[in-house]
Write a protein that holds these residues in place. Sequence first.
Motif, mmCIF file in Angstrom:
data_model
loop_
_atom_site.group_PDB
_atom_site.id
_atom_site.type_symbol
_atom_site.label_atom_id
_atom_site.label_comp_id
_atom_site.label_asym_id
_atom_site.label_seq_id
_atom_site.Cartn_x
_atom_site.Cartn_y
_atom_site.Cartn_z
ATOM 1 N N UNK A 281 -12.790 -13.785 21.584
ATOM 2 C CA UNK A 281 -13.817 -13.064 20.820
ATOM 3 C C UNK A 281 -15.189 -13.188 21.508
ATOM 4 N N UNK A 282 -15.497 -14.396 21.980
ATOM 5 C CA UNK A 282 -16.772 -14.614 22.680
ATOM 6 C C UNK A 282 -16.813 -13.826 23.991
ATOM 7 N N UNK A 283 -15.684 -13.770 24.673
ATOM 8 C CA UNK A 283 -15.615 -12.990 25.923
ATOM 9 C C UNK A 283 -15.857 -11.501 25.638
ATOM 10 N N UNK A 284 -15.339 -11.026 24.522
ATOM 11 C CA UNK A 284 -15.547 -9.604 24.134
ATOM 12 C C UNK A 284 -17.028 -9.325 23.891
ATOM 13 N N UNK A 285 -17.699 -10.290 23.206
ATOM 14 C CA UNK A 285 -19.137 -10.145 22.937
ATOM 15 C C UNK A 285 -19.932 -10.124 24.251
ATOM 16 N N UNK A 286 -19.504 -10.961 25.214
ATOM 17 C CA UNK A 286 -20.171 -11.024 26.511
ATOM 18 C C UNK A 286 -19.968 -9.700 27.259
#
Length: 292
Positions: A281-286
């Motif tokens: 999820x954090x990678x998607x936000x990045x």
Amino acid sequence: MKDYIVRAIAADGQIRAFAATTKNMVEEARTRHNMSPIATTALGRLMTGGAMMGTMMKSDADVLTIQIKGNGPIGQMTVTADAKGRVKGFVANPEVMLPLKDGKLDVAGAVGIGVLSVIKDIGLKEPYVGDTILITSEIADDLTYYFATSEQVPSSVGLGVLMNKDNTVHEAGGFIIQLMPDATEELIDKLEQRIKEITSVTEMLEQGMTPEEILNHILGDMNLEILDTVPTEFYCNCSKDRVSKAVMSIGAEELQKMIDDDKPIEVNCHFCNSHYTFTVEELKQMLEAVRR
């Protein structure tokens, strides 16, 4: 006792001097990187030298990096320091082991033949870089040679790390003594003779001498004047936010591949060995931030 650096002058300003006690800093580096005694000693010497050299810089924003690239089994060593006495460092092979040489840890054998580089980022367009060959690979002599050739400042550098039998750090510290341009021939001869009489830094550390006592031992009869003391510590400015920016810098395509793998990633900081985990999820936000 907390680690600190003493800054001083002697002989009415013809000499400037630094001395440090760095036991806690070196022990923290050993613990963080799970280092062998020889790696701890080598990196500890370089970090101690780097800490004192960092306090020579003018601005709080200045950053000093020292790299040693030798052909020995320890691999590359890197230390970064700032003007506030904050230091971090790592070695490529922290678990290196070698037989003792003449009853002592063979630091020179671990480092090997190579180059010492000092990089100063002092707010100019390009950082200053000074490269010198390793003279003995014992680190103190190599920094002495660097000062003489790259900065044209006659200096004497002494560095020492003493280990306990359980592989913890018993003592660590050192000194840097430099001649200023107006030093007289008489003073130069006197200081050279005094330096020759010093047995070793480790012996002074073993006697429990403080940085002030080390400088007094060497320069006590030369009108020594302690100017100030600077706390010094192992300090890394990494954070999850900084690391996420580094991950984002690899670009959208690579980020997408990581997301497609559908697994969290772990990123380690070389300097302090901290681990940062990023969920899918954090990678998607990045990725979204990169594409904006």
